[in-house]
Design a protein around this motif. Structure first.
Motif, short mmCIF file in Angstrom:
data_model
loop_
_atom_site.label_atom_id
_atom_site.label_comp_id
_atom_site.label_asym_id
_atom_site.label_seq_id
_atom_site.Cartn_x
_atom_site.Cartn_y
_atom_site.Cartn_z
N ALA A 40 0.20 5.47 2.68
CA ALA A 40 1.12 4.65 3.47
C ALA A 40 0.55 4.33 4.84
O ALA A 40 0.73 3.23 5.36
N ARG A 41 -0.16 5.28 5.42
CA ARG A 41 -0.82 5.06 6.72
C ARG A 41 -1.87 3.96 6.60
O ARG A 41 -2.19 3.30 7.59
N GLN A 42 -2.41 3.80 5.39
CA GLN A 42 -3.46 2.80 5.16
C GLN A 42 -2.90 1.53 4.52
O GLN A 42 -3.65 0.75 3.93
N GLY A 43 -1.59 1.33 4.65
CA GLY A 43 -0.98 0.10 4.15
C GLY A 43 -0.87 0.02 2.65
O GLY A 43 -0.82 -1.08 2.08
N GLY A 44 -0.84 1.16 1.96
CA GLY A 44 -0.66 1.16 0.51
C GLY A 44 -1.93 1.27 -0.29
O GLY A 44 -1.90 1.11 -1.53
N THR A 45 -3.04 1.55 0.36
CA THR A 45 -4.30 1.73 -0.36
C THR A 45 -4.15 2.77 -1.47
O THR A 45 -3.58 3.84 -1.25
N ARG A 46 -4.64 2.44 -2.64
CA ARG A 46 -4.56 3.39 -3.76
C ARG A 46 -5.59 4.50 -3.57
O ARG A 46 -6.79 4.23 -3.41
N LEU A 47 -5.12 5.74 -3.58
CA LEU A 47 -5.98 6.89 -3.33
C LEU A 47 -5.90 7.87 -4.50
O LEU A 47 -4.87 8.00 -5.15
N GLU A 48 -7.00 8.57 -4.75
CA GLU A 48 -7.02 9.60 -5.77
C GLU A 48 -6.27 10.84 -5.28
O GLU A 48 -6.34 11.19 -4.10
N VAL A 49 -5.56 11.50 -6.19
CA VAL A 49 -4.88 12.75 -5.87
C VAL A 49 -5.70 13.89 -6.48
O VAL A 49 -5.82 13.97 -7.70
N PRO A 50 -6.26 14.78 -5.65
CA PRO A 50 -7.03 15.90 -6.21
C PRO A 50 -6.13 16.82 -7.03
O PRO A 50 -4.91 16.85 -6.85
N ASP A 51 -6.75 17.58 -7.92
CA ASP A 51 -5.98 18.52 -8.73
C ASP A 51 -6.76 19.83 -8.83
O ASP A 51 -7.98 19.82 -9.00
N PHE A 52 -6.05 20.94 -8.71
CA PHE A 52 -6.68 22.27 -8.76
C PHE A 52 -6.60 22.90 -10.14
O PHE A 52 -6.95 24.05 -10.33
N GLY A 53 -6.11 22.13 -11.12
CA GLY A 53 -6.06 22.61 -12.48
C GLY A 53 -4.85 23.46 -12.79
O GLY A 53 -3.95 23.62 -11.97
N ASP A 54 -4.83 23.99 -14.00
CA ASP A 54 -3.75 24.85 -14.43
C ASP A 54 -3.97 26.27 -13.92
O ASP A 54 -5.10 26.68 -13.63
#
Length: 400
Positions: free
Chosen positions: A382-396
């Motif tokens: 949102a700070r970047q005007g809606g730029t699509r960003l990857e969401v990191p994941d730490f796994g199960d």
């Protein structure tokens, strides 16, 4: 088997949980500490707790305390949790887990290194709509689930001003501007608590506040935030998407229902509004409102709620809904207060059971990361005007 617990923070929320922890047969003693000692003393006297500590550090040094439950300001949780784990204490934390990716990574590393129990108390895990959707997904009733929505629609005028004044002191406006997307777990957790997947990317937008009362004012805000409403669209692993809304300026009766959810599959769908919930398939519509409706267990006028704004008291008084399976809960809870649509009893029991049985709780560190991190990345988007960003994941979570 029992353990002793230290409550960290004696504000409006923690007292209700202190009472439940003390009543649980798996907990022996409950202590409390607060930055304002008089609040800790007042809570200890009101609930018959085992005693107080002058500071969090003293609580962590004490061998009389085996675990801590953190009920402090939302941006303080990460560091306090890490302190607790570092001192060898099991940790229950109110939401959110933390406010940065680094803090979340450090908590997960600390849990892995110590083998201690960590749990985030996300109320939406046991929101009746989430429970029902989780059950129906497990049955395959939705077919292939491909889209969901989660809303946390809580207007500032409905109790939040009073809550921030109570906790923030003279500079309360600086923290009342807390960014909506950094408090994402009610909306995200309500979706992912039913749909067993995780976010992989996000695009989000925020709406700049126009009230002009010094709240959500970047010149005042501790968080450099002027956004009061925000929307995020997430892509999920395995295909599909979900959308969340975090609204703080909204014409909506949040005192009736502040979190609400919708799920759409190839064979059926489910939709919830403030007072109505529907199950829908290709043959018709079923009203499931009563199935998801908690019955109050205490009066909003109860003396224990005297410091809570009237508009917020419903969150502390709701009982269980018919969809809740209370069979596993201690019988001591049967006549006790509940809250947030019936979730409090289950959250307390989850943590106590996990500590005593050395099993993973429902919202363990890895699940908590999946409920919290998407909002942190959405805030950046949102700070970047809606730029699509990857969401990191730490796994199960690893097997114990």
């Amino acid at each position: 088997m029992t353990f002793s617990l230290g409550i960290v923070g004696a504000g409006q929320f923690s007292g209700q949980f202190a009472r439940l922890f003390l009543a649980h047969p798996g907990v022996s003693d409950v202590y409390v500490t607060d930055l304002l000692p008089e609040r800790a003393e007042r809570l200890a006297a009101a609930e018959g707790l085992s005693g107080t500590f002058p500071a969090y550090e003293a609580m962590l040094e004490s061998k009389a305390v085996d675990a801590v439950a953190v009920f402090t300001q939302r941006w303080t949780h990460g560091p306090l949790v890490l302190q607790g784990l570092g001192a060898g204490k099991h940790v229950y934390s109110a939401v959110p887990m933390a406010i940065s990716t680094q803090e979340i990574a450090e908590i997960i590393d600390a849990v892995k290194a110590t083998g201690l129990t960590y749990m985030m108390g996300e109320t939406s895990q046991y929101n009746p709509a989430t429970v029902h959707a989780r059950n129906r997904i497990a049955e395959g009733a939705f077919g292939r689930l491909f889209y969901a929505e989660g809303d946390y629609v809580h207007d500032m005028d409905l109790g939040f001003y009073d809550a921030y004044r109570y906790s923030g002191g003279e500079e309360w406006k600086a923290t009342a501007s807390y960014p909506p997307l950094l408090y994402p777990t009610h909306s995200v957790g309500g979706v992912l608590g039913a749909w067993q997947t995780h976010a992989v990317s996000v695009s989000a937008l925020g709406v700049v506040d126009e009230r002009g009362d010094g709240v959500f004012d970047r010149s005042v805000s501790r968080f450099d935030n002027d956004v009061s409403n925000a929307t995020a669209l997430f892509e999920v692993a395995g295909g599909g998407s979900f959308r969340t809304n975090e609204f703080r300026r909204v014409g909506y009766p949040s005192h009736i229902r502040e979190s609400r959810f919708r799920f759409f599959g190839t064979e059926a769908s489910m939709e919830q509004l403030a007072t109505v919930a529907l199950w829908q398939d290709k043959s018709g519509v079923e009203d499931i409102s009563e199935l998801l409706e908690p019955k109050p267990t205490m009066s909003p006028g109860d003396p224990s709620l005297r410091h809570v704004a009237p508009e917020l008291r419903a969150a502390f008084t709701s009982g269980s809904a018919p969809v809740h399976d209370r069979a596993r809960l201690p019988r001591a809870f049967d006549e006790m207060h509940n809250g947030h649509e019936g979730s409090h009893h289950f959250l307390v029991d989850d943590f106590v059971t996990a500590v005593n049985s050395r099993t993973l709780p429902s919202v363990n560190a890895w699940v908590a990361a999946r409920y919290t991190l998407p909002g942190i990345v959405a805030h950046d988007s949102a700070r970047q005007g809606g730029t699509r960003l990857e969401v990191p994941d730490f796994g199960d979570a690893p097997e114990l």
